[in-house]
Design a protein around this motif. Structure first.
Motif, PDB file in Angstrom:
ATOM      1  N   GLU A  64     -26.274  29.571 -16.200  1.00 42.20           N
ATOM      2  CA  GLU A  64     -25.375  29.937 -17.288  1.00 42.20           C
ATOM      3  C   GLU A  64     -23.926  29.588 -16.967  1.00 42.20           C
ATOM      4  OE1 GLU A  64     -25.992  34.003 -18.303  1.00 42.20           O
ATOM      5  OE2 GLU A  64     -28.014  33.648 -19.090  1.00 42.20           O
ATOM      6  N   ALA A  65     -23.671  29.292 -15.691  1.00 42.50           N
ATOM      7  CA  ALA A  65     -22.360  28.821 -15.247  1.00 42.50           C
ATOM      8  C   ALA A  65     -22.598  27.842 -14.108  1.00 42.50           C
ATOM      9  CB  ALA A  65     -21.476  29.978 -14.789  1.00 42.50           C
ATOM     10  N   VAL A  66     -21.655  26.941 -13.902  1.00 42.14           N
ATOM     11  CA  VAL A  66     -21.786  25.960 -12.830  1.00 42.14           C
ATOM     12  C   VAL A  66     -20.459  25.872 -12.081  1.00 42.14           C
ATOM     13  CG1 VAL A  66     -23.560  24.572 -13.971  1.00 42.14           C
ATOM     14  CG2 VAL A  66     -21.125  24.051 -14.359  1.00 42.14           C
ATOM     15  N   VAL A  67     -20.532  25.271 -10.911  1.00 48.49           N
ATOM     16  CA  VAL A  67     -19.339  24.962 -10.132  1.00 48.49           C
ATOM     17  C   VAL A  67     -19.160  23.454 -10.158  1.00 48.49           C
ATOM     18  CG1 VAL A  67     -18.290  24.971  -7.838  1.00 48.49           C
ATOM     19  CG2 VAL A  67     -19.564  26.983  -8.641  1.00 48.49           C
ATOM     20  N   VAL A  68     -18.011  23.002 -10.644  1.00 50.79           N
ATOM     21  CA  VAL A  68     -17.727  21.564 -10.693  1.00 50.79           C
ATOM     22  C   VAL A  68     -16.674  21.255  -9.636  1.00 50.79           C
ATOM     23  CG1 VAL A  68     -16.078  21.889 -12.584  1.00 50.79           C
ATOM     24  CG2 VAL A  68     -16.976  19.617 -12.103  1.00 50.79           C
ATOM     25  N   LYS A  69     -16.945  20.237  -8.860  1.00 50.75           N
ATOM     26  CA  LYS A  69     -16.086  19.877  -7.729  1.00 50.75           C
ATOM     27  C   LYS A  69     -15.546  18.474  -7.938  1.00 50.75           C
ATOM     28  CE  LYS A  69     -16.513  19.157  -2.696  1.00 50.75           C
ATOM     29  NZ  LYS A  69     -17.463  19.348  -1.554  1.00 50.75           N
ATOM     30  N   PHE A  70     -14.210  18.333  -7.966  1.00 49.30           N
ATOM     31  CA  PHE A  70     -13.555  17.037  -8.054  1.00 49.30           C
ATOM     32  C   PHE A  70     -13.048  16.672  -6.654  1.00 49.30           C
ATOM     33  CE2 PHE A  70     -13.606  18.507 -12.349  1.00 49.30           C
ATOM     34  CZ  PHE A  70     -13.710  17.361 -13.131  1.00 49.30           C
ATOM     35  N   TYR A  71     -13.549  15.566  -6.149  1.00 51.23           N
ATOM     36  CA  TYR A  71     -13.222  15.155  -4.786  1.00 51.23           C
ATOM     37  C   TYR A  71     -11.815  14.560  -4.707  1.00 51.23           C
ATOM     38  CZ  TYR A  71     -18.125  15.841  -3.581  1.00 51.23           C
ATOM     39  OH  TYR A  71     -19.364  16.396  -3.367  1.00 51.23           O
ATOM     40  N   ARG A  72     -11.144  14.841  -3.598  1.00 52.82           N
ATOM     41  CA  ARG A  72      -9.802  14.296  -3.397  1.00 52.82           C
ATOM     42  C   ARG A  72      -9.867  12.770  -3.413  1.00 52.82           C
ATOM     43  NH1 ARG A  72      -4.846  15.904  -1.757  1.00 52.82           N
ATOM     44  NH2 ARG A  72      -5.593  18.052  -1.537  1.00 52.82           N
TER      45      ARG A  72
END
Length: 331
Positions: free
Chosen positions: A50-58
């Motif tokens: 129902e929720a996610v973690v989104v990671k943007f890489y440096r």
């Protein structure tokens, strides 16, 4: 090259839309200095989330191939039922691009830092580290780097000197301590027979989430393989130790007891604990220096770069020189 300054909420949501994940507008920035990480509540569940973690890489830190190796390692571990948080496969892949950023989407996992003064917890973590390393030893990374003296000491020191990051009044003392420490680290690695394997690489307590053992799947969950690389197995153990020599010996004994229920541990690697701690100390100062142009760093590390900071680094290097000349821990 894109900048994190452009990473507005709309861009985050638009990026998720491209992989079929639709946020409802609620975003929460999570603690991360190296990358940018957000918890996003979804309009509709995706893969039961129902929720996610989104990671943007440096941008510029890792190549796409290196990030993919991190993801593949996490999936190797998950396939072997090791409790790591691996990125979701969306549209057949784990690594995605939007506006020049590499990003991934992972399930949300709760938990707290483990109670490392509880020997049952330490033994449990030791067992899972043994399982991580069993998978890690199956084959090598092709693209991700090695944890070695050059990349964690010599190159960072050269960068600090070239960019004149150390105040003049402390520079001589720091370089004197660095050269002494470097000689001891080089000698330790030269005499080591440790075989490098794929590691978590940054296995400190903050990267282990503990959930109550009376719940399904309770116990430790390992997160953030962003620093995964090749290196000696003991790298994933020493950061879990604290206190005086007696306390560290007791903790290490329990960790290895758990580890060896799964996989043999080469006691000769214990001689690398203090050299590895020294490498991390040197690398950390250079890392802060390299990242100083990112506004989040001056805000969170206001004490960095002052003469007092570098004097404390000299003192810590001198302490490490003493530690590296003492007998290694024995268990």
């Amino acid at each position: 090259m894109p900048s994190f300054a452009t990473l507005e909420p709309a861009l985050v949501l638009d990026a998720l839309d491209t992989v079929g994940v639709h946020g409802d507008g609620r975003l929460l920035a999570l603690g991360s200095y190296e990358n940018r990480v957000y918890r996003v509540q979804l309009d509709e569940p995706v893969q039961d989330q129902e929720a996610v973690v989104v990671k943007f890489y440096r941008p510029g830190r890792w190549s796409a191939a290196q990030i993919q190796e991190e993801h593949d390692f996490a999936w190797d571990l998950q396939t072997q039922e090791v409790p790591v948080v691996a990125p979701l496969k969306l549209q057949g892949q784990t690594l995605h691009q939007a506006e020049g950023f590499h990003f991934s989407v992972s399930p949300v996992r709760g938990g707290r830092s483990p109670e490392l003064d509880d020997f049952e917890v330490l033994e449990w973590i030791g067992r899972f580290l043994g399982r991580i390393h069993t998978v890690g030893a199956a084959h090598a990374f092709a693209c991700r780097p090695m944890l070695d003296v050059h990349s964690f000491a010599m190159e960072p020191a050269q960068w600090l000197q070239t960019h004149q990051m150390i105040p003049l009044e402390v520079e001589h003392a720091w370089h004197h301590a660095f050269e002494q420490a470097l000689a001891l680290v080089q000698a330790a690695f030269a005499s080591s027979t440790a075989q490098p394997i794929r590691l978590h690489g940054d296995c400190h307590p903050g990267n282990i989430l503990w959930t109550p053992t009376d719940l399904p799947g309770g116990g430790p969950h390992f997160v953030d393989l962003d620093d995964a690389r090749m290196g000696p197995a003991v790298q994933d153990l020493w950061m879990l130790l604290s206190g005086d020599r007696r306390q560290r010996t007791a903790q290490l004994s329990v960790l290895i007891d758990g580890y060896e229920q799964v996989r043999d541990f080469d006691r000769a690697e214990l001689a690398l604990i203090e050299p590895l701690r020294t490498l991390r100390l040197i690398h950390y100062s250079a890392w802060l220096s390299r990242r100083w142009g990112d506004p989040i760093f001056p805000i969170n590390f206001p004490w960095f770069g002052t003469p007092d900071y570098w004097r404390s680094q000299v003192q810590m290097l001198e302490e490490q020189i003493e530690q590296m000349q003492e007998p290694a821990l024995v268990v």
